[in-house]
Design a protein around this motif. Sequence first.
Motif, PDB file in Angstrom:
ATOM      1  N   ALA A  43       9.272  42.588  53.631  1.00 60.55           N
ATOM      2  CA  ALA A  43       7.882  41.747  53.487  1.00 60.55           C
ATOM      3  C   ALA A  43       8.092  40.311  52.888  1.00 60.55           C
ATOM      4  N   SER A  44       8.957  40.342  52.048  1.00 56.79           N
ATOM      5  CA  SER A  44       9.022  39.024  51.303  1.00 56.79           C
ATOM      6  C   SER A  44      10.479  39.291  50.475  1.00 56.79           C
ATOM      7  N   ILE A  45      11.040  37.892  50.134  1.00 53.07           N
ATOM      8  CA  ILE A  45      12.275  37.780  49.465  1.00 53.07           C
ATOM      9  C   ILE A  45      11.966  36.774  48.272  1.00 53.07           C
ATOM     10  N   GLU A  46      12.317  36.867  47.150  1.00 57.76           N
ATOM     11  CA  GLU A  46      11.996  35.688  46.148  1.00 57.76           C
ATOM     12  C   GLU A  46      13.069  35.591  45.343  1.00 57.76           C
ATOM     13  N   ALA A  47      13.752  34.496  45.433  1.00 58.72           N
ATOM     14  CA  ALA A  47      14.983  34.411  44.534  1.00 58.72           C
ATOM     15  C   ALA A  47      14.770  34.055  43.115  1.00 58.72           C
ATOM     16  N   TYR A  48      15.479  34.534  42.161  1.00 59.62           N
ATOM     17  CA  TYR A  48      15.467  34.090  40.717  1.00 59.62           C
ATOM     18  C   TYR A  48      16.716  34.245  39.866  1.00 59.62           C
ATOM     19  N   GLN A  49      16.949  33.128  39.784  1.00 57.21           N
ATOM     20  CA  GLN A  49      18.190  32.822  39.047  1.00 57.21           C
ATOM     21  C   GLN A  49      19.425  33.417  39.453  1.00 57.21           C
ATOM     22  N   GLY A  50      19.703  33.525  40.781  1.00 55.13           N
ATOM     23  CA  GLY A  50      20.779  33.859  41.402  1.00 55.13           C
ATOM     24  C   GLY A  50      20.430  35.477  42.026  1.00 55.13           C
ATOM     25  N   ASP A  51      19.481  35.973  41.569  1.00 53.52           N
ATOM     26  CA  ASP A  51      19.277  37.306  42.125  1.00 53.52           C
ATOM     27  C   ASP A  51      18.013  37.209  42.838  1.00 53.52           C
ATOM     28  N   PHE A  52      17.753  38.544  43.640  1.00 48.33           N
ATOM     29  CA  PHE A  52      16.735  38.297  44.507  1.00 48.33           C
ATOM     30  C   PHE A  52      15.527  39.577  44.214  1.00 48.33           C
ATOM     31  N   LEU A  53      14.389  39.275  44.429  1.00 51.03           N
ATOM     32  CA  LEU A  53      13.327  40.349  44.352  1.00 51.03           C
ATOM     33  C   LEU A  53      12.932  40.643  45.850  1.00 51.03           C
ATOM     34  N   VAL A  54      12.870  41.949  46.385  1.00 47.05           N
ATOM     35  CA  VAL A  54      12.732  42.175  47.803  1.00 47.05           C
ATOM     36  C   VAL A  54      11.568  43.216  47.768  1.00 47.05           C
ATOM     37  N   GLN A  55      10.437  42.573  48.257  1.00 49.07           N
ATOM     38  CA  GLN A  55       9.268  43.307  48.502  1.00 49.07           C
ATOM     39  C   GLN A  55       9.399  43.952  50.052  1.00 49.07           C
ATOM     40  N   LEU A  56       9.159  45.613  49.986  1.00 49.26           N
ATOM     41  CA  LEU A  56       9.246  46.148  51.451  1.00 49.26           C
ATOM     42  C   LEU A  56       8.066  46.833  51.612  1.00 49.26           C
ATOM     43  N   GLY A  57       7.773  47.013  52.970  1.00 51.36           N
ATOM     44  CA  GLY A  57       6.433  47.777  53.193  1.00 51.36           C
ATOM     45  C   GLY A  57       5.794  47.328  54.548  1.00 51.36           C
ATOM     46  N   THR A  58       5.130  47.995  55.201  1.00 53.13           N
ATOM     47  CA  THR A  58       4.380  47.652  56.423  1.00 53.13           C
ATOM     48  C   THR A  58       3.084  47.743  56.109  1.00 53.13           C
ATOM     49  N   ASP A  59       2.245  47.658  57.318  1.00 54.44           N
ATOM     50  CA  ASP A  59       0.762  47.759  57.330  1.00 54.44           C
ATOM     51  C   ASP A  59       0.217  49.078  57.127  1.00 54.44           C
ATOM     52  N   ASP A  60       1.339  50.058  57.480  1.00 56.14           N
ATOM     53  CA  ASP A  60       1.014  51.485  57.455  1.00 56.14           C
ATOM     54  C   ASP A  60       1.447  52.234  56.118  1.00 56.14           C
ATOM     55  N   SER A  61       2.223  51.343  55.219  1.00 60.99           N
ATOM     56  CA  SER A  61       2.671  52.101  54.179  1.00 60.99           C
ATOM     57  C   SER A  61       2.590  51.139  53.026  1.00 60.99           C
ATOM     58  N   CYS A  62       2.476  51.610  51.582  1.00 62.61           N
ATOM     59  CA  CYS A  62       2.328  50.797  50.471  1.00 62.61           C
ATOM     60  C   CYS A  62       3.823  50.304  50.186  1.00 62.61           C
ATOM     61  N   PRO A  63       3.775  49.193  49.515  1.00 61.08           N
ATOM     62  CA  PRO A  63       4.946  48.587  49.156  1.00 61.08           C
ATOM     63  C   PRO A  63       5.736  49.102  48.125  1.00 61.08           C
ATOM     64  N   SER A  64       7.238  48.774  48.077  1.00 61.81           N
ATOM     65  CA  SER A  64       7.836  48.963  47.079  1.00 61.81           C
ATOM     66  C   SER A  64       8.822  47.855  46.757  1.00 61.81           C
ATOM     67  N   LEU A  65       9.334  47.662  45.578  1.00 58.56           N
ATOM     68  CA  LEU A  65      10.135  46.406  45.088  1.00 58.56           C
ATOM     69  C   LEU A  65      11.393  46.894  44.745  1.00 58.56           C
ATOM     70  N   ASP A  66      12.355  46.168  45.452  1.00 66.41           N
ATOM     71  CA  ASP A  66      13.747  46.244  44.840  1.00 66.41           C
ATOM     72  C   ASP A  66      14.291  45.004  44.213  1.00 66.41           C
ATOM     73  N   TRP A  67      15.332  45.255  43.391  1.00 72.50           N
ATOM     74  CA  TRP A  67      16.105  44.063  42.634  1.00 72.50           C
ATOM     75  C   TRP A  67      17.365  44.047  43.210  1.00 72.50           C
ATOM     76  N   VAL A  68      17.824  42.912  43.863  1.00 75.74           N
ATOM     77  CA  VAL A  68      19.168  42.916  44.473  1.00 75.74           C
ATOM     78  C   VAL A  68      19.850  41.719  43.350  1.00 75.74           C
ATOM     79  N   TYR A  69      21.035  42.242  42.748  1.00 78.01           N
ATOM     80  CA  TYR A  69      21.814  41.485  42.045  1.00 78.01           C
ATOM     81  C   TYR A  69      22.668  40.425  42.729  1.00 78.01           C
ATOM     82  N   GLY A  70      22.551  39.289  42.442  1.00 73.74           N
ATOM     83  CA  GLY A  70      23.454  38.443  43.411  1.00 73.74           C
ATOM     84  C   GLY A  70      25.017  38.432  43.138  1.00 73.74           C
ATOM     85  N   GLU A  71      25.451  38.588  41.818  1.00 75.10           N
ATOM     86  CA  GLU A  71      26.757  38.657  41.483  1.00 75.10           C
ATOM     87  C   GLU A  71      27.428  39.801  41.892  1.00 75.10           C
ATOM     88  N   SER A  72      26.673  41.064  42.434  1.00 78.85           N
ATOM     89  CA  SER A  72      27.246  42.042  43.015  1.00 78.85           C
ATOM     90  C   SER A  72      26.908  42.558  44.128  1.00 78.85           C
TER      91      SER A  72
END
Length: 346
Positions: free
Chosen positions: A68-97
């Motif tokens: 649903a959205s991707i937000e960059a933060y100091q080389g990493d990324f916060l990823v929001q997942l979910g659809t209109d039929d489901s509630c969201p979840s949040l992932d953290w993607v580590y940019g270095e790895s």
Amino acid sequence: MKKLISLALAALLLLNLAACGESSVSNPSGSSDDSSSSADPAQPDAFSPITTEAEVRALYGDDADLIASIEAYQGDFLVQLGTDDSCPSLDWVYGESGIRRRMLWLDTPLLRCEIESQASVRVVTGGPNIYNGVPGFPRVELATLSLLYDEQGCDRGYDPYVSPGTASSEIYWAGAGERYSMGMQGRREAIRSAQVDAGGLTVAFAPLADGSDFVAAYCEIPYTEVALSEDGMTLTVTMHDTFLSSGTLSKDVDPDFLKEYGSLYPESFPAGELAGSCTLIENADLRQDGNSAVLTVTLADSPIHGRNFGDGYYRFTAETGYTGIADIGPYLRVTLNATNELFAGD
């Protein structure tokens, strides 16, 4: 001569053992595949740095359409997942790895999200519940991965028995101009008690005398909206399909059932000013407005204009619960708080 032969045999044996050892390291699985295919993805030689949103989406493969959205933060990324039929979840993607880790899975919609530091977020969530569709008052959820994983997302060896928790919840305080809904739409209920108390007010519900909508697999308060006016001085609680009168007894309804669930039948709850006392409330008036019961609460002026702490403002929170066994006696409680900018975080 025998000594030379013995030394030669020993040397050959050592060479053979060394060759076997080298073979087991280079191909631990015993197959003919390259050793890199079995490498631990959390090890440095398996890192695949991520630097763009496009690379983040590629990391999710077939699940990229859930992003649903991707937000960059100091080389990493916060990823929001979910659809209109489901509630969201949040992932953290580590940019270095390029490692991704799940942070939160929510059972109600995400209203606001703030990154506090690497792999640490503060979110406000509220609204229709994914399991039953009943909206709830917002709450604050905090989550951090910093105790579990290092700056690259590798495991720290976290021990849940001796280490601090990685998630917690806080009360959400709503301010002036905010309005939120709770309860089940379409439920017809009667008010069995309503009163002002030290911290705010409480309203409890019971079945109407016809027993309608109260015996169900899941019992809740009626659909209710709680709002604080723009000037922050009037709190309004609108309880839809809710009545002060218990109504007329249906021939197929057992009066003992009504009594067990707290019905006032054959009496009704009186309209007018509620009993009880709270220093923050000047007046609380309950009235019937069509098919809704409306509670209008006028807040006192003096608590937010005192000499000791200067000018302040009001905020509120709300919760639902049950006074009896299982889901008997659903109630709504609204808590008020007078504060200012200095003490708002307390």
